[in-house]
Motif scaffolding. Structure first.
Motif, PDB file in Angstrom:
ATOM      1  N   ARG A 110       7.801   7.002  11.625  1.00 31.21           N
ATOM      2  CA  ARG A 110       7.312   5.708  11.113  1.00 31.21           C
ATOM      3  C   ARG A 110       7.746   5.500   9.667  1.00 31.21           C
ATOM      4  O   ARG A 110       8.088   4.387   9.261  1.00 31.21           O
TER       5      ARG A 110
ATOM      6  N   ARG B   5      13.618  -0.550   6.892  1.00 33.04           N
ATOM      7  CA  ARG B   5      13.487  -1.968   7.259  1.00 33.04           C
ATOM      8  C   ARG B   5      14.061  -2.835   6.139  1.00 33.04           C
ATOM      9  O   ARG B   5      13.885  -2.537   4.962  1.00 33.04           O
TER      10      ARG B   5
ATOM     11  N   GLY C 234      11.215  -7.670   2.852  1.00 31.40           N
ATOM     12  CA  GLY C 234      10.453  -7.451   1.617  1.00 31.40           C
ATOM     13  C   GLY C 234      11.340  -7.186   0.419  1.00 31.40           C
ATOM     14  O   GLY C 234      12.548  -7.425   0.450  1.00 31.40           O
ATOM     15  N   ASN C 235      10.709  -6.684  -0.637  1.00 34.10           N
ATOM     16  CA  ASN C 235      11.398  -6.463  -1.896  1.00 34.10           C
ATOM     17  C   ASN C 235      11.996  -5.057  -1.922  1.00 34.10           C
ATOM     18  O   ASN C 235      11.333  -4.083  -2.274  1.00 34.10           O
TER      19      ASN C 235
ATOM     20  N   HIS D  84      10.893  -1.246  -3.529  1.00 32.33           N
ATOM     21  CA  HIS D  84      10.737  -0.019  -2.744  1.00 32.33           C
ATOM     22  C   HIS D  84      11.584   1.102  -3.332  1.00 32.33           C
ATOM     23  O   HIS D  84      11.155   2.254  -3.384  1.00 32.33           O
TER      24      HIS D  84
ATOM     25  N   ASP E 183       2.332  -2.458   4.311  1.00 30.95           N
ATOM     26  CA  ASP E 183       2.322  -1.322   5.223  1.00 30.95           C
ATOM     27  C   ASP E 183       2.149  -0.039   4.404  1.00 30.95           C
ATOM     28  O   ASP E 183       3.044   0.338   3.639  1.00 30.95           O
TER      29      ASP E 183
ATOM     30  N   ARG F 180       4.975   2.456   4.591  1.00 32.90           N
ATOM     31  CA  ARG F 180       6.172   2.076   3.849  1.00 32.90           C
ATOM     32  C   ARG F 180       5.932   2.163   2.338  1.00 32.90           C
ATOM     33  O   ARG F 180       6.807   2.587   1.584  1.00 32.90           O
TER      34      ARG F 180
ATOM     35  N   GLU G  98       2.602  -5.574  14.719  1.00 24.90           N
ATOM     36  CA  GLU G  98       2.103  -5.196  13.395  1.00 24.90           C
ATOM     37  C   GLU G  98       2.796  -6.027  12.306  1.00 24.90           C
ATOM     38  O   GLU G  98       2.158  -6.506  11.370  1.00 24.90           O
TER      39      GLU G  98
ATOM     40  N   ASN H  69       1.155  -8.708   9.797  1.00 26.56           N
ATOM     41  CA  ASN H  69       1.314  -8.582   8.334  1.00 26.56           C
ATOM     42  C   ASN H  69       1.732  -9.913   7.723  1.00 26.56           C
ATOM     43  O   ASN H  69       1.332 -10.247   6.617  1.00 26.56           O
TER      44      ASN H  69
ATOM     45  N   LEU I 220       2.641 -10.134  -4.145  1.00 27.56           N
ATOM     46  CA  LEU I 220       3.794 -11.014  -4.396  1.00 27.56           C
ATOM     47  C   LEU I 220       5.071 -10.186  -4.510  1.00 27.56           C
ATOM     48  O   LEU I 220       6.119 -10.557  -3.963  1.00 27.56           O
ATOM     49  N   ILE I 221       4.976  -9.070  -5.229  1.00 33.82           N
ATOM     50  CA  ILE I 221       6.158  -8.217  -5.420  1.00 33.82           C
ATOM     51  C   ILE I 221       6.557  -7.579  -4.097  1.00 33.82           C
ATOM     52  O   ILE I 221       7.732  -7.582  -3.721  1.00 33.82           O
ATOM     53  N   TYR I 222       5.579  -7.051  -3.370  1.00 33.77           N
ATOM     54  CA  TYR I 222       5.873  -6.358  -2.107  1.00 33.77           C
ATOM     55  C   TYR I 222       6.552  -7.290  -1.101  1.00 33.77           C
ATOM     56  O   TYR I 222       7.525  -6.927  -0.461  1.00 33.77           O
ATOM     57  N   HIS I 223       6.006  -8.509  -0.992  1.00 33.88           N
ATOM     58  CA  HIS I 223       6.568  -9.450  -0.002  1.00 33.88           C
ATOM     59  C   HIS I 223       7.718 -10.285  -0.570  1.00 33.88           C
ATOM     60  O   HIS I 223       8.221 -11.180   0.106  1.00 33.88           O
ATOM     61  N   ASN I 224       8.091  -9.998  -1.815  1.00 35.69           N
ATOM     62  CA  ASN I 224       9.207 -10.688  -2.460  1.00 35.69           C
ATOM     63  C   ASN I 224       8.982 -12.202  -2.491  1.00 35.69           C
ATOM     64  O   ASN I 224       9.858 -12.987  -2.146  1.00 35.69           O
TER      65      ASN I 224
END
Lengths: 273, 255
Positions: A26, A33, A36-37, A41, A139, A142, B74, B78, B107-111
């Protein structure tokens, strides 16, 4: 047939190894993936690498110097007395590169980073911080596990390489300093060129491959075991120290078991298997 | 007005225990507040956890922003969660991040926006909740009231259509409680966001001026206004109002 496979899969997932494998899978899938940003990460991984690798560097370097010089001292002074002076290089390769380097570094990281990771994740679980991340659509695997997983593997690899180099070169330097005080000790007058020549001559491709593979496997084990014990803490704060202890002990056991598996190719080479 | 939440016949039991929720049904429209009251252990917090997917129902249907949550993957769930804010009873801020970082995290995580936009939105939220001056501090160094406001700021930062709040006023002194309730009402009015607020504090429910649903024996009584509820002939509701009167008398009485 499908039902049997499903049943076997479900049973595997209930085992400790199965849960670790699932967590690892996982972590890798979520980490790779492309949503997202991704820059954020990557920064998370770099930050974790700093804590795991850079901050542990002085300790690893210091231990490598002591251990390297002790190994050189013992093998260079004792072995010639038994007529085994020619095997000095083999001892250095087997002891430092193949065994002690990866093992010592992994134990150090399991004790230092592994315990910190279990405690950190366990506390986050108890304080509902992991639930809070879930409610934000973040997540936790992640966001928390993957950076620890990737950074521990990378850091352990780098630290092991540094440990080996520090033990071989730094250890030799320490021995030369000692030689200045005990010039008549047999073996300590070994010149650097001969020292390196013997080590390189004793090193096989298999030694190199296993020396590189071990820290990768140990890093994965340490980070997954620590993360698993951290995120499976219930809602009780008293579970956190227990999780930390189990995480470190299980990491040590897993490292030793994995290390023994790495010995199999050498046993096969000696036709013992 | 569209339905933001639709819950039908929701059932839930913790493993090895009797049913905690036995067929809860309610609907919430855009921009409205539903306050869920009830005594401890009635399943109020569990109901919120079910709505956001932290627990799995044993039966029934939850439609969040028009989507059946049980049919979502999932990742899809999200995505839905980016339109739903959640405020925990404990502030649940990330301990090793500053208040600013905590609020900016989703905001940062989801860009969601470039750095300037994120800075603008976070600063705005912190100003709205009167905690801008604490932005560089870590949660552990701040009072519970400030932490709760930061938690509300984090919940509203993604401009959600729905905010779920679990006991937002629990553990706060009277002044912090009034400030927080006023700020919550402000957020609802300005952003037209729907809210479900779980509390055992009936006076907070009155101040928020929403419909009140009482959770009793695993079922939710038909939500109604405060005055309507006051005239309700249910013994449990009467008990809640008696508690409110006792509290009011305790406040009026000089020390």
């Amino acid at each position: 047939m499908v039902q049997v496979l499903g049943w076997m899969g479900a049973r595997c997932r209930q085992t400790y190894g199965g849960q670790l494998a699932e967590l690892g899978l996982r972590a890798v899938v979520s980490g790779l993936r492309r949503t997202g940003n991704r820059r954020h990460h990557f920064e998370q991984v770099v930050t974790q690498f700093f804590y795991t690798g850079v901050e542990a560097l002085p300790l690893v370097f210091f231990l490598a110097l002591i251990l390297g010089s002790a190994t050189i001292l013992q093998s260079a002074t004792v072995m010639p007395k038994f007529g085994a002076g020619d095997y000095f290089g083999n001892v250095m390769v087997v002891v430092i590169v193949r065994e002690v380097g990866p093992l010592f570094t992994a134990f150090l990281i399991a004790g230092r980073t592994g315990s910190a990771l279990s405690t950190y994740l366990g506390n986050m679980k108890v304080q509902s911080e992991i639930d809070a991340l879930r409610t934000l659509g973040v997540d936790p695997i992640r966001y928390l596990v993957f950076p620890a997983f990737a950074a521990t593997i990378a850091a352990l690899f780098c630290l092991t390489v540094i440990f080996n180099l520090a033990a071989i070169f730094g250890g030799f330097f320490v021995v030369k300093v000692l030689h200045a005080f005990a010039a008549n000790a047999t073996g300590l007058e070994l010149p650097f060129s001969l020292y390196m020549e013997r080590i390189l001559a004793s090193m096989s491709l298999l030694d190199g491959l296993i020396g590189f593979a071990k820290p990768l496997v140990f890093g994965a084990l340490v980070s997954l075991i620590a993360s698993h014990h951290g995120i499976t803490v219930g809602g009780d704060i008293r579970e956190v120290p227990k999780a930390t202890t189990s995480g470190v002990v299980n990491s040590f056991v897993a490292i030793i078991l994995a290390d023994s598996l790495f010995a199999l190719p050498f046993l096969a080479k000696l036709e013992l298997l | 007005m569209s339905l933001v939440v639709s819950v039908r016949n929701l059932r839930f039991a913790y493993p090895g225990q009797d049913d905690l929720l036995r067929g809860v049904t309610f609907h919430l429209q855009e921009g409205r507040i539903l306050v869920i009251c009830g005594l401890s252990g009635q399943g109020k917090s569990t109901l919120l956890r079910l709505l956001i997917g932290l627990e799995q129902p044993s039966g029934g249907l939850i439609r969040l922003l028009g989507q059946d949550t049980a049919s979502l993957t999932e990742q899809q769930f999200n995505q839905v969660k980016t339109q739903v804010g959640f405020v925990f009873q404990s502030p649940a801020l990330i301990a090793n991040k500053t208040i600013w970082d905590n609020v900016a995290l989703p905001l940062i995580y989801h860009n969601l926006g470039d750095p300037e936009e994120i800075q603008y939105r976070v600063d705005n939220a912190l100003e709205m909740l009167l905690i801008k001056e604490y932005q560089h501090q870590y949660p552990a160094r701040l009072s519970l009231g400030i932490q709760k406001r930061a938690s509300v700021a984090r919940a509203m930062i993604m401009r959600p259509k729905l905010i779920l709040m679990d006991e937002p006023t629990a553990g706060l002194d009277r002044i912090s409680r009034s400030v927080l309730l006023a700020l919550i009402e402000n957020i609802r009015r300005i952003n037209r966001v729907a809210m479900i607020i779980v509390t055992h504090d009936l006076s907070a429910a009155r101040e928020l001026d929403g419909e009140i649903g009482v959770l009793k024996d695993g079922e939710l009584l038909e939500p109604m206004g405060f005055d309507q509820l006051k005239n309700c002939q249910d013994s449990f509701v009467e008990f809640l109002f008696r508690q409110l009167e006792i509290e009011a008398m305790a406040v009026d009485k000089p020390a």
